[in-house]
Design a protein around this motif. Sequence first.
Motif, PDB file in Angstrom:
ATOM      1  N   ALA A 137     -29.946 -44.052 -70.745  1.00 39.34           N
ATOM      2  CA  ALA A 137     -31.102 -43.992 -71.836  1.00 39.34           C
ATOM      3  C   ALA A 137     -30.262 -43.880 -73.165  1.00 39.34           C
ATOM      4  O   ALA A 137     -30.854 -44.331 -74.171  1.00 39.34           O
ATOM      5  CB  ALA A 137     -31.989 -42.666 -71.491  1.00 39.34           C
ATOM      6  N   ALA A 138     -29.407 -43.160 -73.305  1.00 45.88           N
ATOM      7  CA  ALA A 138     -28.767 -42.958 -74.515  1.00 45.88           C
ATOM      8  C   ALA A 138     -28.052 -44.048 -75.192  1.00 45.88           C
ATOM      9  O   ALA A 138     -27.989 -44.366 -76.309  1.00 45.88           O
ATOM     10  CB  ALA A 138     -27.564 -41.716 -74.541  1.00 45.88           C
ATOM     11  N   SER A 139     -27.885 -45.224 -74.431  1.00 43.23           N
ATOM     12  CA  SER A 139     -27.222 -46.508 -75.132  1.00 43.23           C
ATOM     13  C   SER A 139     -28.274 -47.313 -75.635  1.00 43.23           C
ATOM     14  O   SER A 139     -28.071 -48.270 -76.305  1.00 43.23           O
ATOM     15  CB  SER A 139     -26.725 -47.200 -73.784  1.00 43.23           C
ATOM     16  OG  SER A 139     -27.898 -47.737 -72.796  1.00 43.23           O
ATOM     17  N   TYR A 140     -29.370 -46.791 -75.545  1.00 44.33           N
ATOM     18  CA  TYR A 140     -30.571 -47.694 -76.414  1.00 44.33           C
ATOM     19  C   TYR A 140     -30.411 -47.517 -77.719  1.00 44.33           C
ATOM     20  O   TYR A 140     -30.690 -48.425 -78.484  1.00 44.33           O
ATOM     21  CB  TYR A 140     -31.986 -47.082 -75.959  1.00 44.33           C
ATOM     22  CG  TYR A 140     -33.091 -47.734 -76.509  1.00 44.33           C
ATOM     23  CD1 TYR A 140     -33.544 -48.957 -76.356  1.00 44.33           C
ATOM     24  CD2 TYR A 140     -33.675 -47.019 -77.711  1.00 44.33           C
ATOM     25  CE1 TYR A 140     -34.528 -49.447 -77.192  1.00 44.33           C
ATOM     26  CE2 TYR A 140     -34.925 -47.495 -78.384  1.00 44.33           C
ATOM     27  CZ  TYR A 140     -35.158 -48.881 -78.152  1.00 44.33           C
ATOM     28  OH  TYR A 140     -36.298 -49.430 -78.689  1.00 44.33           O
ATOM     29  N   LEU A 141     -29.891 -46.356 -78.247  1.00 48.97           N
ATOM     30  CA  LEU A 141     -29.780 -46.090 -79.788  1.00 48.97           C
ATOM     31  C   LEU A 141     -28.362 -46.454 -80.186  1.00 48.97           C
ATOM     32  O   LEU A 141     -27.513 -46.259 -79.285  1.00 48.97           O
ATOM     33  CB  LEU A 141     -30.122 -44.767 -80.137  1.00 48.97           C
ATOM     34  CG  LEU A 141     -31.570 -44.327 -79.820  1.00 48.97           C
ATOM     35  CD1 LEU A 141     -31.721 -42.761 -80.068  1.00 48.97           C
ATOM     36  CD2 LEU A 141     -32.526 -45.206 -81.009  1.00 48.97           C
TER      37      LEU A 141
END
Length: 415
Positions: free
Chosen positions: A332-336
């Motif tokens: 999830a965190a790699s989205y930003l």
Amino acid sequence: MTLGHFAVIDTETTGLFPGNHDRIAEIAVITMDRSGTVLDRWETLINPVRDLGKQSIHGIRAKGILDAPRFGDIAEELDWRLSGTIIVAHNLGFDARFLRAEFHRAGLALPDFYLPRGLCTMQMAHEYLPGAGRSLQDCCDSFSIELRHAHSAGDDAEATAVLLSRYMELDPDLGDWDHLLNEAAATTWHDASPTALLAPIHRASGESRETHFLDRIVVRLPEIAGPAEHQEYLALLDRALLDRYLSAHEQSALVAMADELELSRTTVLELHSQYFSSVADTAWADGVLTDEELHDLAIISELLGIESEQLEAATRTRPDSPALAPTMKTAAASYLEPGDLIVLTGDMSRPRSAIEAELKAAGFKPHGAVTRKVKLLVAADPDSLSGKARKARTYGIPVVGEDYLWNQVFHSTGR
């Protein structure tokens, strides 16, 4: 002369100021006769067409009002229910201001005499319960009246009705009771009920089971969708699971996508299984499954309807099933990325200025408005109906809850 009835009401609202933009989000009417007998209890959630304000106070979740009527939809019926009654509320002035504003927006109006002649059990406490306090809970405690769920319109109205009946028992010979009810009967302004009554929408009870969105996907035979359609569904699922929460909006979007692509429920379940296996593969990539990763797998398995056996197998050893294509990266965190625009909406657990400062320190750019350049909308409630949330969904911008900031964004940046 036939006596009228008491209409004991309560409203839950998005805030305190009906003259600005706050709205009614729930309303209840308890119809009671002179003897204190409850004749009817009617209540419904109302879609305020905006965010719900301080949800920590009234406890209404946005997903509960998605199918609820707007005030204009129930205005005619409410007008009929109040006809021939004396309105009663605990802090009537507050409820009356919201009723006036909502009826005005709906293009209707209660008779001029109606609200001013109503009874306020809070004001009456000065006479019947001197020194007891003015809150509904204080007044109920004085009579040992059970207030089951404070700030639930139906239960607050019911407790207020009992409170009024106790006042009448303390002063049974007061002529004003019968005078008011006679006046109410003489000023009835509706002779018949509306042609159609809407089915009210109630809060979900603690015991009720929510229908899993998978149950809303039609079982189709024969299956005609192919791999490209599968990837399209998985891409939407990847965005929806960004914050490890499926809002009601996201569930509906997934159901609509499966319907549009003519995916059967069986196929969707298989895609969910593949997706879960991909997440498990990622978690096991370093040969260790941490407590955080285990918790993540448990959340995803529940959201996607994964069988307990598959979850258990995935937590024991790395699954043998193939991972999805690299384009389906699920961290999830790699989205930003640093510099991305992030918009906040709703009443957060911390002051907005403090959260924006955290975002800046983490390398992101807080933004005041939703445009196509915005990467993420963080809402106090992921099902928010605020204008920002509606626009974000129109643009395909993910709408996530506040927890995503603390558990994914700031955690991944070491904040």
